[in-house]
Design a protein around this motif. Sequence first.
Motif, PDB file in Angstrom:
ATOM      1  N   ASP A 100       0.325  39.968  26.052  1.00 26.89           N
ATOM      2  CA  ASP A 100      -0.479  38.854  24.905  1.00 26.89           C
ATOM      3  C   ASP A 100       0.546  38.232  24.130  1.00 26.89           C
ATOM      4  OD1 ASP A 100      -3.186  39.052  22.428  1.00 26.89           O
ATOM      5  OD2 ASP A 100      -2.007  37.493  23.183  1.00 26.89           O
ATOM      6  N   GLY A 101       1.436  37.281  24.805  1.00 24.65           N
ATOM      7  CA  GLY A 101       2.569  36.638  24.213  1.00 24.65           C
ATOM      8  C   GLY A 101       2.129  35.734  22.983  1.00 24.65           C
ATOM      9  N   ARG A 102       0.960  35.460  22.633  1.00 31.78           N
ATOM     10  CA  ARG A 102       0.672  34.854  21.626  1.00 31.78           C
ATOM     11  C   ARG A 102       0.456  35.567  20.262  1.00 31.78           C
ATOM     12  NH1 ARG A 102      -4.185  31.241  21.065  1.00 31.78           N
ATOM     13  NH2 ARG A 102      -5.042  33.394  21.677  1.00 31.78           N
ATOM     14  N   ALA A 103       0.327  36.873  20.425  1.00 32.28           N
ATOM     15  CA  ALA A 103       0.064  37.725  19.334  1.00 32.28           C
ATOM     16  C   ALA A 103       1.347  37.834  18.470  1.00 32.28           C
ATOM     17  CB  ALA A 103      -0.379  39.247  19.944  1.00 32.28           C
ATOM     18  N   SER A 104       1.710  37.037  17.606  1.00 33.81           N
ATOM     19  CA  SER A 104       2.726  37.128  16.917  1.00 33.81           C
ATOM     20  C   SER A 104       3.157  38.301  16.090  1.00 33.81           C
ATOM     21  CB  SER A 104       3.240  35.886  16.213  1.00 33.81           C
ATOM     22  OG  SER A 104       2.159  35.592  15.299  1.00 33.81           O
ATOM     23  N   VAL A 105       1.901  38.892  15.614  1.00 30.08           N
ATOM     24  CA  VAL A 105       2.018  40.080  14.988  1.00 30.08           C
ATOM     25  C   VAL A 105       2.516  41.386  15.320  1.00 30.08           C
ATOM     26  CG1 VAL A 105      -0.305  41.457  15.556  1.00 30.08           C
ATOM     27  CG2 VAL A 105       0.583  41.320  13.199  1.00 30.08           C
ATOM     28  N   LEU A 106       2.984  41.311  16.762  1.00 28.62           N
ATOM     29  CA  LEU A 106       3.813  42.126  17.501  1.00 28.62           C
ATOM     30  C   LEU A 106       5.201  42.306  16.934  1.00 28.62           C
ATOM     31  CD1 LEU A 106       1.982  42.066  20.872  1.00 28.62           C
ATOM     32  CD2 LEU A 106       1.876  44.096  19.193  1.00 28.62           C
ATOM     33  N   HIS A 107       5.582  41.118  16.616  1.00 29.26           N
ATOM     34  CA  HIS A 107       7.001  41.205  16.521  1.00 29.26           C
ATOM     35  C   HIS A 107       7.640  41.923  15.242  1.00 29.26           C
ATOM     36  CE1 HIS A 107       7.719  37.983  19.674  1.00 29.26           C
ATOM     37  NE2 HIS A 107       6.572  37.440  19.025  1.00 29.26           N
ATOM     38  N   TYR A 108       6.834  41.990  14.323  1.00 26.68           N
ATOM     39  CA  TYR A 108       7.456  42.977  13.111  1.00 26.68           C
ATOM     40  C   TYR A 108       7.682  44.342  13.431  1.00 26.68           C
ATOM     41  CZ  TYR A 108       8.500  44.506   8.435  1.00 26.68           C
ATOM     42  OH  TYR A 108       8.989  45.002   7.444  1.00 26.68           O
ATOM     43  N   PRO A 109       6.364  45.094  13.915  1.00 25.91           N
ATOM     44  CA  PRO A 109       6.643  46.344  13.984  1.00 25.91           C
ATOM     45  C   PRO A 109       7.672  46.709  15.333  1.00 25.91           C
ATOM     46  CG  PRO A 109       4.352  45.675  14.724  1.00 25.91           C
ATOM     47  CD  PRO A 109       5.119  44.615  14.088  1.00 25.91           C
ATOM     48  N   LEU A 110       7.829  45.631  16.314  1.00 27.20           N
ATOM     49  CA  LEU A 110       8.791  45.831  17.118  1.00 27.20           C
ATOM     50  C   LEU A 110      10.359  45.544  16.677  1.00 27.20           C
ATOM     51  CD1 LEU A 110       9.606  46.167  20.270  1.00 27.20           C
ATOM     52  CD2 LEU A 110       9.102  43.549  20.664  1.00 27.20           C
ATOM     53  N   ALA A 111      10.402  44.840  15.628  1.00 32.88           N
ATOM     54  CA  ALA A 111      11.736  44.826  15.120  1.00 32.88           C
ATOM     55  C   ALA A 111      11.905  46.205  14.491  1.00 32.88           C
ATOM     56  CB  ALA A 111      11.539  43.831  13.930  1.00 32.88           C
ATOM     57  N   MET A 112      10.677  46.839  13.656  1.00 33.45           N
ATOM     58  CA  MET A 112      10.985  48.050  13.052  1.00 33.45           C
ATOM     59  C   MET A 112      11.643  49.101  14.026  1.00 33.45           C
ATOM     60  SD  MET A 112      10.779  47.518   9.742  1.00 33.45           S
ATOM     61  CE  MET A 112      11.493  45.911  10.223  1.00 33.45           C
ATOM     62  N   ALA A 113      10.852  48.957  15.382  1.00 31.03           N
ATOM     63  CA  ALA A 113      11.212  49.855  16.054  1.00 31.03           C
ATOM     64  C   ALA A 113      13.161  49.727  16.730  1.00 31.03           C
ATOM     65  CB  ALA A 113      10.357  49.748  17.518  1.00 31.03           C
ATOM     66  N   TYR A 114      13.379  48.541  16.753  1.00 28.68           N
ATOM     67  CA  TYR A 114      14.421  48.268  17.245  1.00 28.68           C
ATOM     68  C   TYR A 114      15.665  48.699  16.032  1.00 28.68           C
ATOM     69  CZ  TYR A 114      13.423  45.906  21.646  1.00 28.68           C
ATOM     70  OH  TYR A 114      13.037  45.594  22.867  1.00 28.68           O
ATOM     71  N   LYS A 154      18.685  42.984  18.176  1.00 33.99           N
ATOM     72  CA  LYS A 154      17.230  42.879  18.704  1.00 33.99           C
ATOM     73  C   LYS A 154      16.460  42.744  17.347  1.00 33.99           C
ATOM     74  CE  LYS A 154      17.512  44.480  23.131  1.00 33.99           C
ATOM     75  NZ  LYS A 154      17.243  45.635  24.201  1.00 33.99           N
ATOM     76  N   ALA A 155      16.461  43.485  16.431  1.00 33.65           N
ATOM     77  CA  ALA A 155      15.452  43.542  15.324  1.00 33.65           C
ATOM     78  C   ALA A 155      15.307  41.986  14.706  1.00 33.65           C
ATOM     79  CB  ALA A 155      15.813  44.616  14.238  1.00 33.65           C
ATOM     80  N   GLU A 156      16.418  41.688  14.483  1.00 35.05           N
ATOM     81  CA  GLU A 156      16.493  40.234  13.880  1.00 35.05           C
ATOM     82  C   GLU A 156      15.901  39.029  14.899  1.00 35.05           C
ATOM     83  OE1 GLU A 156      19.992  39.397  12.030  1.00 35.05           O
ATOM     84  OE2 GLU A 156      19.393  37.626  11.156  1.00 35.05           O
ATOM     85  N   ILE A 157      16.010  39.415  16.011  1.00 37.65           N
ATOM     86  CA  ILE A 157      15.519  38.479  17.116  1.00 37.65           C
ATOM     87  C   ILE A 157      13.794  38.370  16.819  1.00 37.65           C
ATOM     88  CG2 ILE A 157      14.964  38.012  19.398  1.00 37.65           C
ATOM     89  CD1 ILE A 157      17.815  38.381  20.013  1.00 37.65           C
ATOM     90  N   GLU A 158      13.286  39.885  16.696  1.00 39.70           N
ATOM     91  CA  GLU A 158      11.903  39.967  16.698  1.00 39.70           C
ATOM     92  C   GLU A 158      11.402  39.231  15.446  1.00 39.70           C
ATOM     93  OE1 GLU A 158       9.878  40.682  19.126  1.00 39.70           O
ATOM     94  OE2 GLU A 158      11.742  41.037  20.411  1.00 39.70           O
ATOM     95  N   VAL A 159      12.081  39.662  14.254  1.00 39.05           N
ATOM     96  CA  VAL A 159      11.672  39.342  12.873  1.00 39.05           C
ATOM     97  C   VAL A 159      11.435  37.879  12.845  1.00 39.05           C
ATOM     98  CG1 VAL A 159      12.963  39.025  10.959  1.00 39.05           C
ATOM     99  CG2 VAL A 159      12.185  41.208  11.184  1.00 39.05           C
ATOM    100  N   LEU A 160      12.443  36.987  13.402  1.00 42.81           N
ATOM    101  CA  LEU A 160      12.344  35.665  13.397  1.00 42.81           C
ATOM    102  C   LEU A 160      11.141  35.093  14.078  1.00 42.81           C
ATOM    103  CD1 LEU A 160      15.954  34.627  14.108  1.00 42.81           C
ATOM    104  CD2 LEU A 160      14.726  34.272  12.095  1.00 42.81           C
TER     105      LEU A 160
END
Lengths: 584, 447
Positions: free
Chosen positions: B203-217, B225-231
């Motif tokens: 689900d590439g449109r689900a931009s809400v995923l990026h923040y928890p992924l950033a926390m994982a990185y 990698k965290a910064e890329i996700e956070v952006l």
Amino acid sequence: MCTLAGCGPNPGSARSEQPTPETFSERARESGLDFAHVSGMSGKFYQAEIMPPGVALFDYDDDGDLDIYLVQGQMLGDGTPPADRKPVDRRPDLPPSREASADRRSLGGGGQVGRNTLNGRLYRNDLDMGPDGSRTPHFVDVTDQSGIKGVGYGMGAAVGDIDNDGCADLYLTYFGPNQLFRNNCNGTFTDVSTRTGTNDDGWSVSASFLDYDRDGWLDLFVGHYLEYDIKTGTPCLGASGRPDYCLPKEYQPQPSRLYHNNRNGTFTNVTAAAGIREFGPTLGITAADFNGDGWIDVYVANDGKENQLWMNQRNGTFKNTALLSGSALPEHGKAEASMGVDAGDFDNDGDEDLFMTELTGEGSNLFVNDGTGTFDDRSAQSGLGPSSVAFTGFGAAWFDFDNDGWLDVLTVNGKVEGDRALLPQPKQLFRNLGNGRFEELSARAGAAFGVSELGRGAAFGDIDNDGDLDVLIGNDNGPVRLLLNNVGSRNHWIGLRLVGAATARDMVGARVAVSRGNGPTIWRRSRADSSYASANDPRVTVGLGASAENTPAKVRVVWPGGRVEEWTGIAIDRYTTLKEGTGQ
Amino acid sequence: MRAHGASALIASMLIAGCASTGGTGRAPLQPVSLPDVSQLVNAPVREQLQRSFAALNQEIENRSTNPLGLGADFGEMGVLFLAAEYFKAAEPCFLNAQSLLPNDVRWPYYLGRTYRSIGDLEKSAAAFERARALRPDDEATLVWLGNIRLDQGRPEAAAPLFERALTANPRSAASLYGLGRTALAGRQFQRAADYLEQAKRLDGRASVLHYPLAMAYRGLGQPDKAEIEVLQRGEVEVGLADPMMEHVLESLETSAGYESRAMRASRAGEWKVAAGFLRRSIELAPENADLRAKLGVALSSSSAAEDRAEAETAFRTAVKMAPALAPAHFQLGLLLLSGGRVQEAIDELAATVRLAPDDLHARFQLAEALRQDRRAQEALSHYDGVLRSDPQMVEARFGYAMTLVLLKRYAEARARLAEDAKRYPASPEFAEALARLQGGTTRSESR
């Protein structure tokens, strides 16, 4: 009934004590606080109506006890009050009904009904000392002689000594131009809003005095909310088409401001120069040193947008590190409301953790600091999140209500949208169990916790100087509440007033470490900001538990300018003033 | 509510009668009342609620009403209350429906959603558990219950629920999101990253995923990698198929109800049907610019000239009503680009990027349009902007290389194509373009 001496907690152990009934007693009217906030709710859903009021605790006359300032509203729009208004029922024994609290048609408070303008009120505390040593606050309305003319649609209050004369000054935020009143140290105030350059127009809610550049003078951070004009703002519609207040995302956020104190009675807006270029609709502010480098940082709680952690770069500028620090959003990644906020060391590991209140359905948030300004979301695991999901929280703070050495939390609640009859909500009290978790004590904390109101501002401080922390609460379109703490003073405590070397100013931002022989070091911070739109007692009260063996070996103070000093032999169960430069 | 007290009283008296004559040991039925709907601005909704409540009362008063039918009537009344966010009114309706129709999964499910809306996690979980007992593999029930367990601080109880949902639907991005959050709660950062990356792919449109992924990185000690996700963080939720709630959303005569029907039709590829629903939605909410933009999207899918013309009108109306509505500018830009109106497309895509500078997709499309218009230097700048945030975007890497060709910077282009051909063997365009370049072709390639 066991006495607290016989059933106090063991030093350094997790919590086990059960509070006695009436942990807090509501005493506003009895103490002379005959005040009700007027929101001006006229049925037109002007956005500003649902947000105030803040409240302030501060010792304006420097007589050693806390006085009170209460923010007031007005009728908005064309100022026409509803035709069928009725006065507030003044029977002292009658708690406000849900209908009365939510009834936008109630007006009253302080005798202003029928006058042309409504003013905020200043109450002097004439603390009565009984022959048995008991203390009873007694408040006298001294607004008229004080010179404080707080006209306009009041939102909140902040307190700080802007000119280092030892007398606390008062900053009032508005839906409209803000006001700064300089304390003349003789019971009167002078409006210096224009002269100081801090009368920024717009819509601000919380503000914080802080010495961000460590020059010994308090600067000012003012949180602004939304770009909203009552002429053009229209109510939003709920799912069914019911008119209601709008979500903040319907409007643009208004830029907040950082003012640098020029030390000559004026301030300069240094927001852009300080690198503060991102803004959300700000509701809560707490200033603290989050990474332990000795410089004050600023955490900003934004409504419906990411929060910000402005880390002090030690060169007059700030950098927002909230996102990667884990303090911008909860772990699920969705922005939440974030109204009230406070920083405090709830786990006694020496750093400042963050607590903030949220909307119904979201649950309050707890972000735990690892000491470097990096946070983990522990809202759910702590129990604070799940216990608050059903509530919309506003004013809140870390405070050790029972003086066992662990910071607890109290939140005042009240919804902002939906069925009018269901907007009022009860307050909540959470006790820190000492193991990262909290238990809710609201049902056993006193009758006041069973009353549903539109809770907004909350100021925490020792109003009766008995060593435990009391709570002053502002209700939107409702009566003020004064919750006096009945239990904390039964445990041992240390009270500290931290003042500057050159002035007698309260040194907000100073951190205190109390080292005990048989327990962890307890860190606390002197602060007047935090909560929601309110000003807190800047004195530091450190709970020591029941055992007399808890006499502290050492008190260490890290002053805002960076100096570190120690004192030994500080007396327990009383207030002591520590002056910078007089320690070891 | 006083006006409807009589109705509530009748309900409770007759329900007591039903219970005593036909009771099967079920819980006593709850009185139901109509909230004060006089303030509702939307007259169709007000009338719908009043009409439905009157019909329910008639069924209650009719002693020959079949209890099963009455159960369904209570349930549908609850559906309307839930849709209108009258949660307190919805509760007794669903409780009664559940009591009369205990094997119908809808009622405990709706109770779960109702309780969750008012923040009663305990009751919500209990209701969802009941729904789960009736339909153990329902993805929506499992995901909602799993999320509640997470909110309660019980990740160990949440994990098996998400795992069951994933077994039922291996493409469930919502389950993977839940598993990712569960792993984060346990500080299992690698597992969290794995789950969340999988969810992102689905689900590439689900931009809400990026923040928890950033926390994982961040937890893995990978700040870049965290910064890329956070952006790339955003508010778009992870999709979750929820037919029961779609029925709720579509039950009211509201703009949102028709919009929900339109979205359902869109997902099924029924663009004309979706457009019809959106037109009705706009009639009910003419001030809603977002709806007009969605109508434009639905009509853009058609090849008919008149539909595309109406799409352009819808987009232009949307941006006139809401100049800051970035998605409307973006979609208008794509429509113009597909029609060969490159310069106009560039204007709209540039507006999108000004309004939403973190929207990588919009910036990429702007770069493509600029390249198409042979404004190579500008295109390069925007490809660079995309790649700084997402260095792995293959299309942007290719576009960058082709723009270098346009600028006659052949050596650089060859080097980049060679590197990417090795790095992305599954993307043959790099190797093909490199071969052409090495063969002496200097034309820009379009993909």
